[in-house]
Design a protein around this motif. Structure first.
Motif, PDB file in Angstrom:
ATOM      1  N   ARG A  33       0.835  -1.195   0.000  1.00  0.00           N
ATOM      2  CA  ARG A  33       0.000   0.000   0.000  1.00  0.00           C
ATOM      3  C   ARG A  33       0.872   1.248   0.000  1.00  0.00           C
ATOM      4  NH1 ARG A  33       0.273  -2.103   5.107  1.00  0.00           N
ATOM      5  NH2 ARG A  33       0.568  -0.671   6.852  1.00  0.00           N
ATOM      6  N   VAL A  34       0.233   2.374  -0.283  1.00  0.00           N
ATOM      7  CA  VAL A  34       0.912   3.661  -0.277  1.00  0.00           C
ATOM      8  C   VAL A  34       0.799   4.292   1.104  1.00  0.00           C
ATOM      9  CG1 VAL A  34       0.727   6.037  -1.118  1.00  0.00           C
ATOM     10  CG2 VAL A  34       0.716   4.141  -2.739  1.00  0.00           C
ATOM     11  N   SER A  35       1.913   4.845   1.568  1.00  0.00           N
ATOM     12  CA  SER A  35       1.936   5.625   2.804  1.00  0.00           C
ATOM     13  C   SER A  35       2.752   6.878   2.517  1.00  0.00           C
ATOM     14  CB  SER A  35       2.574   4.821   3.946  1.00  0.00           C
ATOM     15  OG  SER A  35       2.651   5.601   5.135  1.00  0.00           O
ATOM     16  N   MET A 186      -0.776   0.732 -10.058  1.00  0.00           N
ATOM     17  CA  MET A 186       0.278   1.535 -10.667  1.00  0.00           C
ATOM     18  C   MET A 186      -0.282   2.163 -11.940  1.00  0.00           C
ATOM     19  SD  MET A 186       4.128   0.447 -11.944  1.00  0.00           S
ATOM     20  CE  MET A 186       4.641  -0.090 -10.310  1.00  0.00           C
ATOM     21  N   ILE A 187      -0.009   3.460 -12.107  1.00  0.00           N
ATOM     22  CA  ILE A 187      -0.562   4.226 -13.220  1.00  0.00           C
ATOM     23  C   ILE A 187       0.570   4.796 -14.063  1.00  0.00           C
ATOM     24  CG2 ILE A 187      -1.961   6.219 -13.849  1.00  0.00           C
ATOM     25  CD1 ILE A 187      -3.535   3.915 -12.539  1.00  0.00           C
ATOM     26  N   ASP A 195       5.623  11.427 -20.415  1.00  0.00           N
ATOM     27  CA  ASP A 195       5.027  12.625 -19.821  1.00  0.00           C
ATOM     28  C   ASP A 195       5.752  13.908 -20.203  1.00  0.00           C
ATOM     29  OD1 ASP A 195       2.926  13.694 -18.289  1.00  0.00           O
ATOM     30  OD2 ASP A 195       4.150  13.793 -16.478  1.00  0.00           O
ATOM     31  N   TRP A 196       6.254  13.993 -21.441  1.00  0.00           N
ATOM     32  CA  TRP A 196       7.032  15.174 -21.804  1.00  0.00           C
ATOM     33  C   TRP A 196       6.173  16.424 -21.938  1.00  0.00           C
ATOM     34  CZ3 TRP A 196       6.157  17.600 -26.532  1.00  0.00           C
ATOM     35  CH2 TRP A 196       5.491  16.854 -27.509  1.00  0.00           C
ATOM     36  N   GLN A 197       4.831  16.247 -22.016  1.00  0.00           N
ATOM     37  CA  GLN A 197       3.923  17.395 -21.978  1.00  0.00           C
ATOM     38  C   GLN A 197       3.358  17.629 -20.579  1.00  0.00           C
ATOM     39  OE1 GLN A 197       1.759  15.884 -25.619  1.00  0.00           O
ATOM     40  NE2 GLN A 197       1.766  18.065 -26.158  1.00  0.00           N
ATOM     41  N   TYR A 198       3.809  16.829 -19.638  1.00  0.00           N
ATOM     42  CA  TYR A 198       3.547  17.007 -18.201  1.00  0.00           C
ATOM     43  C   TYR A 198       2.078  16.851 -17.803  1.00  0.00           C
ATOM     44  CZ  TYR A 198       8.198  18.788 -18.916  1.00  0.00           C
ATOM     45  OH  TYR A 198       9.495  18.914 -19.303  1.00  0.00           O
ATOM     46  N   THR A 199       1.349  16.057 -18.546  1.00  0.00           N
ATOM     47  CA  THR A 199      -0.050  15.798 -18.202  1.00  0.00           C
ATOM     48  C   THR A 199      -0.164  15.083 -16.865  1.00  0.00           C
ATOM     49  OG1 THR A 199      -0.610  15.655 -20.554  1.00  0.00           O
ATOM     50  CG2 THR A 199      -2.190  14.713 -19.000  1.00  0.00           C
ATOM     51  N   MET A 200       0.651  14.051 -16.650  1.00  0.00           N
ATOM     52  CA  MET A 200       0.594  13.345 -15.368  1.00  0.00           C
ATOM     53  C   MET A 200       1.088  14.229 -14.241  1.00  0.00           C
ATOM     54  SD  MET A 200       2.066   9.586 -14.214  1.00  0.00           S
ATOM     55  CE  MET A 200       3.792  10.030 -13.928  1.00  0.00           C
ATOM     56  N   ARG A 201       2.185  14.917 -14.471  1.00  0.00           N
ATOM     57  CA  ARG A 201       2.728  15.787 -13.432  1.00  0.00           C
ATOM     58  C   ARG A 201       1.696  16.817 -12.975  1.00  0.00           C
ATOM     59  NH1 ARG A 201       6.525  20.606 -15.090  1.00  0.00           N
ATOM     60  NH2 ARG A 201       4.410  21.323 -15.595  1.00  0.00           N
ATOM     61  N   ASP A 202       1.006  17.419 -13.945  1.00  0.00           N
ATOM     62  CA  ASP A 202       0.098  18.516 -13.625  1.00  0.00           C
ATOM     63  C   ASP A 202      -1.267  18.047 -13.130  1.00  0.00           C
ATOM     64  OD1 ASP A 202       2.131  20.177 -14.385  1.00  0.00           O
ATOM     65  OD2 ASP A 202       1.301  20.624 -16.373  1.00  0.00           O
ATOM     66  N   ASN A 203      -1.566  16.773 -13.303  1.00  0.00           N
ATOM     67  CA  ASN A 203      -2.861  16.231 -12.872  1.00  0.00           C
ATOM     68  C   ASN A 203      -2.709  15.108 -11.853  1.00  0.00           C
ATOM     69  OD1 ASN A 203      -5.049  17.545 -14.780  1.00  0.00           O
ATOM     70  ND2 ASN A 203      -3.272  17.073 -16.060  1.00  0.00           N
ATOM     71  N   ALA A 204      -1.534  15.011 -11.265  1.00  0.00           N
ATOM     72  CA  ALA A 204      -1.260  13.922 -10.326  1.00  0.00           C
ATOM     73  C   ALA A 204      -2.244  13.910  -9.164  1.00  0.00           C
ATOM     74  CB  ALA A 204       0.173  14.030  -9.816  1.00  0.00           C
ATOM     75  N   GLN A 205      -2.505  15.080  -8.602  1.00  0.00           N
ATOM     76  CA  GLN A 205      -3.391  15.120  -7.431  1.00  0.00           C
ATOM     77  C   GLN A 205      -4.798  14.651  -7.777  1.00  0.00           C
ATOM     78  OE1 GLN A 205      -2.201  16.282  -4.104  1.00  0.00           O
ATOM     79  NE2 GLN A 205      -3.867  14.829  -3.901  1.00  0.00           N
ATOM     80  N   THR A 206      -5.297  15.040  -8.944  1.00  0.00           N
ATOM     81  CA  THR A 206      -6.627  14.612  -9.363  1.00  0.00           C
ATOM     82  C   THR A 206      -6.705  13.092  -9.462  1.00  0.00           C
ATOM     83  OG1 THR A 206      -7.002  16.653 -10.596  1.00  0.00           O
ATOM     84  CG2 THR A 206      -8.321  14.753 -11.237  1.00  0.00           C
ATOM     85  N   VAL A 207      -5.692  12.494 -10.019  1.00  0.00           N
ATOM     86  CA  VAL A 207      -5.673  11.043 -10.173  1.00  0.00           C
ATOM     87  C   VAL A 207      -5.566  10.345  -8.822  1.00  0.00           C
ATOM     88  CG1 VAL A 207      -4.282   9.130 -11.059  1.00  0.00           C
ATOM     89  CG2 VAL A 207      -4.834  11.061 -12.537  1.00  0.00           C
ATOM     90  N   LEU A 208      -4.692  10.825  -7.970  1.00  0.00           N
ATOM     91  CA  LEU A 208      -4.547  10.213  -6.646  1.00  0.00           C
ATOM     92  C   LEU A 208      -5.832  10.344  -5.838  1.00  0.00           C
ATOM     93  CD1 LEU A 208      -0.934  11.416  -5.777  1.00  0.00           C
ATOM     94  CD2 LEU A 208      -1.624   9.119  -6.486  1.00  0.00           C
ATOM     95  N   ASN A 209      -6.500  11.470  -5.959  1.00  0.00           N
ATOM     96  CA  ASN A 209      -7.748  11.679  -5.229  1.00  0.00           C
ATOM     97  C   ASN A 209      -8.862  10.759  -5.709  1.00  0.00           C
ATOM     98  OD1 ASN A 209      -6.577  13.723  -3.729  1.00  0.00           O
ATOM     99  ND2 ASN A 209      -7.483  15.389  -4.901  1.00  0.00           N
ATOM    100  N   ASN A 215      -4.507   4.219  -2.635  1.00  0.00           N
ATOM    101  CA  ASN A 215      -3.517   3.156  -2.804  1.00  0.00           C
ATOM    102  C   ASN A 215      -3.057   3.077  -4.256  1.00  0.00           C
ATOM    103  OD1 ASN A 215      -1.908   1.192  -1.625  1.00  0.00           O
ATOM    104  ND2 ASN A 215      -3.358  -0.452  -2.039  1.00  0.00           N
ATOM    105  N   THR A 216      -2.644   4.225  -4.781  1.00  0.00           N
ATOM    106  CA  THR A 216      -2.175   4.331  -6.161  1.00  0.00           C
ATOM    107  C   THR A 216      -0.787   4.940  -6.182  1.00  0.00           C
ATOM    108  OG1 THR A 216      -4.392   4.530  -7.136  1.00  0.00           O
ATOM    109  CG2 THR A 216      -2.572   5.510  -8.360  1.00  0.00           C
ATOM    110  N   VAL A 217       0.101   4.358  -7.006  1.00  0.00           N
ATOM    111  CA  VAL A 217       1.429   4.920  -7.228  1.00  0.00           C
ATOM    112  C   VAL A 217       1.549   5.273  -8.713  1.00  0.00           C
ATOM    113  CG1 VAL A 217       2.497   2.639  -7.578  1.00  0.00           C
ATOM    114  CG2 VAL A 217       3.912   4.600  -6.896  1.00  0.00           C
TER     115      VAL A 217
END
Length: 459
Positions: A33-35, A186-187, A195-209, A215-217
């Motif tokens: 799990r994620v901690s 895992m995503i 991710d060279w256009q930084y879509t994951m970087r800029d939307n990481a919080q939305t995905v984790l939420n 429990n996502t990495v």
């Protein structure tokens, strides 16, 4: 970086850290799990992936590779699977893969490769189709949460409209949870994972939420885009500064100008406690990415030597998961404590937990239903030592509605009629005063699934 490599211009862009801060709600997860930004095991020990990708779906006969990768120092193997874009890997095959991982004391990251380059590659599957593949394998995956990570879809969006990645990923995570999966998910990033256009970087919080189980990495694939030390450090800084969980799910080596700076990558991963999984053991159409010559573990390539024997390589930094060795953390961790006020409350349809109340100095146990679906459910039992240390424990309850236990993990569970007894495993019997451990199980039910009263006896 697959049989078909996407051509991406290596563009160095300085990353600007986002201002969000992640706060993962506490949740009594079973297994990995994620901690915070770390991955931890069921006993609270931090686990850092040090592993190798293996192209199983195209080389299903190369089963010796699991033992060879373990001998090379890996503690994790990321296994390429297909649900139909290539020859589909069946439930029986996946069961065998998991068995090979466990026999060789490797954490098993299972990934669906069908999604590679969706939107740009017309043959690619959607993330929703990938989730359907996992649902079809549910019977062989549930109960393996200590050993298996589900990488929902490999490089699920190409360079065409990478913005679609966020909504598709959120929907995939939610569909996995709705269908009862409790595993660490895992995503992969879009842009063929880079991710060279930084879509994951800029939307990481939305995905984790989006993950009700927190429990996502997230996973970045580092190839030509990450050809300098600065590009690697800048990207990793954003995730570290925001406390977002991240692994480097694939990477190659600096075999030519403009390629990934693998030396910096492995050094930074080690310094930051980030997992990495190199691509790949063997079988590439571009053999420069093979770690071995034709799957021969005695014949490492230059890339193989770098990742296996390098200063921050597998043999120097990898630590085996404690689930295989019985090692316990030196002191109780936050995951062993009582749930914090931020923990999600049971849904109205879920039975309330049941707690035992034995004498002080013995042990208590709490039984809870953590997931339910027609005809089946998942249970979790938390065992807590009293005011004195204990060397073993046994938890007993009696089902009142005809429920049965089909399998369990973290304890040896036996049934006699409606009475069920769970006894500690070799690695989680000894508990310090006030310390806790958990075990889980899968069961069946029909009509009613009342929570039984539990008792705990200490040894």
């Amino acid at each position: 970086m697959k049989r078909r490599l996407a051509t991406i211009a290596a563009v160095l862009i300085t990353l600007t850290a986002a201002v969000f801060t992640v706060v993962n709600p506490a949740w009594a997860a079973t297994g990995l799990r994620v901690s915070g930004r770390n991955i931890v095991e069921a006993n609270g020990s931090t686990f850092v992936m040090r592993g190798i990708n293996h192209m199983h779906t195209w080389y299903a006969g190369q089963t010796q590779s699991f033992a060879d990768m373990k001998a090379a120092g890996a503690n994790t193997v990321r296994v390429v699977l297909s649900g139909g874009r290539w020859t589909a890997n069946t439930a029986a095959d996946v069961t065998n893969v998991i068995s090979l991982c466990k026999a060789n004391k490797l954490i098993c990251v299972l990934e669906n490769h069908d999604t590679t380059g969706y939107g740009e590659d017309s043959a690619a599957y959607t993330l929703d189709q990938a989730v359907n593949y996992w649902i079809g394998l549910k019977s062989v995956l549930v109960g393996q949460e200590n050993y298996v990570v589900i990488n929902i879809g490999n490089e699920p969006i190409g360079n065409t409209n990478p913005g679609q990645w966020t909504a598709a990923t959120v929907a995939a995570i939610q569909k996995m949870r709705t269908n009862g999966f409790e595993h660490l998910l895992m995503i992969d990033a879009p842009n063929w994972g880079q991710d060279w256009q930084y879509t994951m970087r800029d939307n990481a919080q939305t995905v984790l939420n989006a993950d009700t189980r927190a429990n996502t990495v997230l996973s970045i694939h580092m190839y030509a885009v990450f050809n300098t030390a600065a590009s690697i450090r800048n990207y990793l800084d954003v995730f570290q500064n925001n406390n977002w969980p991240l692994v480097i799910g694939e990477f190659g080596w600096q075999f030519a100008s403009g390629e990934v700076d693998d030396t910096t990558l492995m050094a930074e991963a080690q310094a930051r406690g980030i997992g990495y999984l190199g691509w790949s053991w063997a079988g590439n159409t571009d053999p420069i990415l093979d770690m071995t010559n034709n799957f021969d573990a005695t014949s490492l390539t230059t890339w193989g030597q770098r990742i296996v024997n390098g200063p921050n390589g597998l043999k120097a930094t990898s630590k085996e998961a404690t689930i295989f060795s019985g090692v316990q953390p030196s002191s109780p961790t936050p995951s062993s404590a009582s749930p914090s006020p931020s923990s999600p409350s049971p849904s109205p349809s879920s039975p309330s937990p049941s707690t035992s109340n034995p004498p002080v100095g013995a042990c208590t146990a709490t039984y809870a239903v953590t997931g339910s679906w027609p005809g089946g459910f998942q249970g979790d039992v938390k065992v807590t030592a009293g005011s004195a240390a204990i060397s073993g424990w046994a938890v007993t309850w009696t089902f009142a509605n005809g429920q049965t236990v089909s399998n369990a993990w973290g304890a040896t569970v036996t049934s006699s009629g409606s009475t069920v007894t769970g006894r500690n495993a070799a690695w989680n019997g000894a508990l310090a005063a006030g310390a806790s451990t958990n075990f889980g199980f899968l069961g069946s039910w029909a009509g009613t699934n009342a929570v039984p009263t539990v008792t705990c006896a200490a040894a």
